[in-house]
Structure formats: structure tokens, C-alpha cells
Design a protein around this motif. Sequence first.
Motif, PDB file in Angstrom:
ATOM      1  N   SER A 185       1.108  -1.073   0.114  1.00  0.00           N
ATOM      2  CA  SER A 185      -0.020   0.044   0.304  1.00  0.00           C
ATOM      3  C   SER A 185       0.652   1.067   0.167  1.00  0.00           C
ATOM      4  O   SER A 185       1.895   1.210  -0.153  1.00  0.00           O
ATOM      5  CB  SER A 185      -0.779  -0.402   1.419  1.00  0.00           C
ATOM      6  N   ASN A 186       0.173   1.803  -0.792  1.00  0.00           N
ATOM      7  CA  ASN A 186       1.097   3.523  -0.146  1.00  0.00           C
ATOM      8  C   ASN A 186      -0.710   5.056   0.502  1.00  0.00           C
ATOM      9  O   ASN A 186      -1.094   5.178  -0.232  1.00  0.00           O
ATOM     10  CB  ASN A 186       1.283   4.242  -1.786  1.00  0.00           C
ATOM     11  N   ILE A 187       0.825   5.496   0.789  1.00  0.00           N
ATOM     12  CA  ILE A 187      -0.172   7.018   1.433  1.00  0.00           C
ATOM     13  C   ILE A 187      -0.513   8.185   0.304  1.00  0.00           C
ATOM     14  O   ILE A 187       0.901   8.145   0.360  1.00  0.00           O
ATOM     15  CB  ILE A 187       0.318   7.284   3.017  1.00  0.00           C
ATOM     16  N   LEU A 188      -1.441   8.240  -0.036  1.00  0.00           N
ATOM     17  CA  LEU A 188      -1.615   9.687  -0.729  1.00  0.00           C
ATOM     18  C   LEU A 188      -1.642  10.881   0.693  1.00  0.00           C
ATOM     19  O   LEU A 188      -2.909  10.874   0.744  1.00  0.00           O
ATOM     20  CB  LEU A 188      -1.917   9.680  -1.538  1.00  0.00           C
ATOM     21  N   SER A 189      -1.174  11.859   0.498  1.00  0.00           N
ATOM     22  CA  SER A 189      -1.472  12.999   1.765  1.00  0.00           C
ATOM     23  C   SER A 189      -2.167  14.095   1.027  1.00  0.00           C
ATOM     24  O   SER A 189      -1.207  14.873   0.214  1.00  0.00           O
ATOM     25  CB  SER A 189      -0.245  12.922   2.682  1.00  0.00           C
ATOM     26  N   LYS A 190      -2.808  15.124   1.820  1.00  0.00           N
ATOM     27  CA  LYS A 190      -4.145  16.097   0.652  1.00  0.00           C
ATOM     28  C   LYS A 190      -3.967  17.163   1.534  1.00  0.00           C
ATOM     29  O   LYS A 190      -3.822  18.359   1.706  1.00  0.00           O
ATOM     30  CB  LYS A 190      -5.161  16.375   0.672  1.00  0.00           C
ATOM     31  N   ARG A 191      -2.640  15.975   2.867  1.00  0.00           N
ATOM     32  CA  ARG A 191      -3.378  18.012   4.466  1.00  0.00           C
ATOM     33  C   ARG A 191      -2.055  18.609   3.424  1.00  0.00           C
ATOM     34  O   ARG A 191      -0.574  18.842   2.867  1.00  0.00           O
ATOM     35  CB  ARG A 191      -2.551  17.193   4.935  1.00  0.00           C
ATOM     36  N   ASP A 192      -2.282  19.868   4.239  1.00  0.00           N
ATOM     37  CA  ASP A 192      -1.461  21.287   3.639  1.00  0.00           C
ATOM     38  C   ASP A 192      -1.024  21.709   4.648  1.00  0.00           C
ATOM     39  O   ASP A 192      -1.055  21.934   5.783  1.00  0.00           O
ATOM     40  CB  ASP A 192      -2.823  22.362   3.719  1.00  0.00           C
ATOM     41  N   SER A 193       0.519  21.099   4.275  1.00  0.00           N
ATOM     42  CA  SER A 193       1.514  21.839   5.633  1.00  0.00           C
ATOM     43  C   SER A 193       1.351  23.242   5.919  1.00  0.00           C
ATOM     44  O   SER A 193       2.201  22.693   7.420  1.00  0.00           O
ATOM     45  CB  SER A 193       3.508  20.781   5.303  1.00  0.00           C
ATOM     46  N   ALA A 194       1.308  23.635   4.862  1.00  0.00           N
ATOM     47  CA  ALA A 194       1.770  25.756   5.689  1.00  0.00           C
ATOM     48  C   ALA A 194      -0.168  25.699   6.331  1.00  0.00           C
ATOM     49  O   ALA A 194       0.161  26.796   7.773  1.00  0.00           O
ATOM     50  CB  ALA A 194       1.608  26.199   4.302  1.00  0.00           C
ATOM     51  N   PHE A 195      -0.661  24.810   6.583  1.00  0.00           N
ATOM     52  CA  PHE A 195      -1.712  25.078   7.804  1.00  0.00           C
ATOM     53  C   PHE A 195      -2.117  23.981   8.418  1.00  0.00           C
ATOM     54  O   PHE A 195      -1.914  23.345   8.205  1.00  0.00           O
ATOM     55  CB  PHE A 195      -2.916  26.011   7.196  1.00  0.00           C
ATOM     56  N   SER A 196      -2.860  24.179   9.636  1.00  0.00           N
ATOM     57  CA  SER A 196      -2.788  23.004  10.451  1.00  0.00           C
ATOM     58  C   SER A 196      -4.661  22.707  10.027  1.00  0.00           C
ATOM     59  O   SER A 196      -5.423  22.405  11.373  1.00  0.00           O
ATOM     60  CB  SER A 196      -2.460  22.944  11.839  1.00  0.00           C
ATOM     61  N   LEU A 197      -4.941  22.181   8.938  1.00  0.00           N
ATOM     62  CA  LEU A 197      -6.309  22.135   8.861  1.00  0.00           C
ATOM     63  C   LEU A 197      -6.463  20.866   8.457  1.00  0.00           C
ATOM     64  O   LEU A 197      -5.457  19.878   8.582  1.00  0.00           O
ATOM     65  CB  LEU A 197      -6.717  22.270   7.140  1.00  0.00           C
ATOM     66  N   ASN A 198      -7.616  20.279   9.200  1.00  0.00           N
ATOM     67  CA  ASN A 198      -8.050  18.621   9.082  1.00  0.00           C
ATOM     68  C   ASN A 198      -9.820  18.759   8.689  1.00  0.00           C
ATOM     69  O   ASN A 198     -10.593  17.837   9.297  1.00  0.00           O
ATOM     70  CB  ASN A 198      -7.434  18.258  10.928  1.00  0.00           C
ATOM     71  N   VAL A 199     -10.358  19.698   7.958  1.00  0.00           N
ATOM     72  CA  VAL A 199     -11.276  19.669   7.675  1.00  0.00           C
ATOM     73  C   VAL A 199     -11.594  20.280   6.350  1.00  0.00           C
ATOM     74  O   VAL A 199     -10.623  21.060   5.573  1.00  0.00           O
ATOM     75  CB  VAL A 199     -12.041  20.982   8.167  1.00  0.00           C
ATOM     76  N   GLY A 200     -11.971  18.949   5.083  1.00  0.00           N
ATOM     77  CA  GLY A 200     -12.584  19.962   3.867  1.00  0.00           C
ATOM     78  C   GLY A 200     -11.589  19.048   2.234  1.00  0.00           C
ATOM     79  O   GLY A 200     -10.340  17.927   3.746  1.00  0.00           O
ATOM     80  N   GLU A 201     -11.291  19.445   1.838  1.00  0.00           N
ATOM     81  CA  GLU A 201     -10.509  18.671   0.727  1.00  0.00           C
ATOM     82  C   GLU A 201      -8.897  18.763   1.362  1.00  0.00           C
ATOM     83  O   GLU A 201      -8.590  17.331   0.594  1.00  0.00           O
ATOM     84  CB  GLU A 201     -10.949  18.501  -0.678  1.00  0.00           C
TER      85      GLU A 201
END
Length: 91
Positions: free
Chosen positions: A39-55
Motif C-alpha cells: 500500500s501507499n499513502i497519498l496525503s492532501k494535507r496542507d503542511s502550511a496550515f494545520s487543517l483537518n477539515v475539507g478536501e
Amino acid sequence: MFDGPKPNDIEDWVCVFERGTEYEVEAAKNYLSSLDIPSNILSKRDSAFSLNVGETALVYLYVPKEYEQEAREAIEELDLPSDSNVDQEEE
């Protein structure tokens, strides 16, 4: 305008798990690894902001298409807390 976040289409790979936190996806990846499921992980987390809501906050776990059924069954057996952000969007 938007109908919810969707995993990317990656040739010969399928998304089997998505959450708003990396540790949940890492736990699922480690579990699949113990079952010899790649398996492989694809993260769309924005590292500039600590967001955990939304796309821009979702983390996806992909497996090769030939492992999809086995991976989905294994993840169902895995006892991870549900991510309220993803669950609310699916309802």
C-alpha cells in the motif's frame, strides 16, 4: 459547487481508506503490511496550515487493484475510531 473530496485516480491502484488524520491511515497501512498487502499513502494535507477539515486535509491509502478486496476486508476488521469529518460527508 463541490460534491465532496474524492481520491485521485491512479493507474492500477485503488483507494481503500481515507481519513482526516495521518496516524489512522498509517495504522491501516501498517496493518496491511503485516498481511503482506502492499500500500501507499497519498496525503492532501496542507503542511502550511494545520487543517483537518475539507478536501485539503484528507489522507488516502491506496493498494494495487489486485489486492482491493483483500485490503477492504482487512480494514473492516481493523478497529480504528471513525473520523467524524469523513463519516458526516458520507451520510
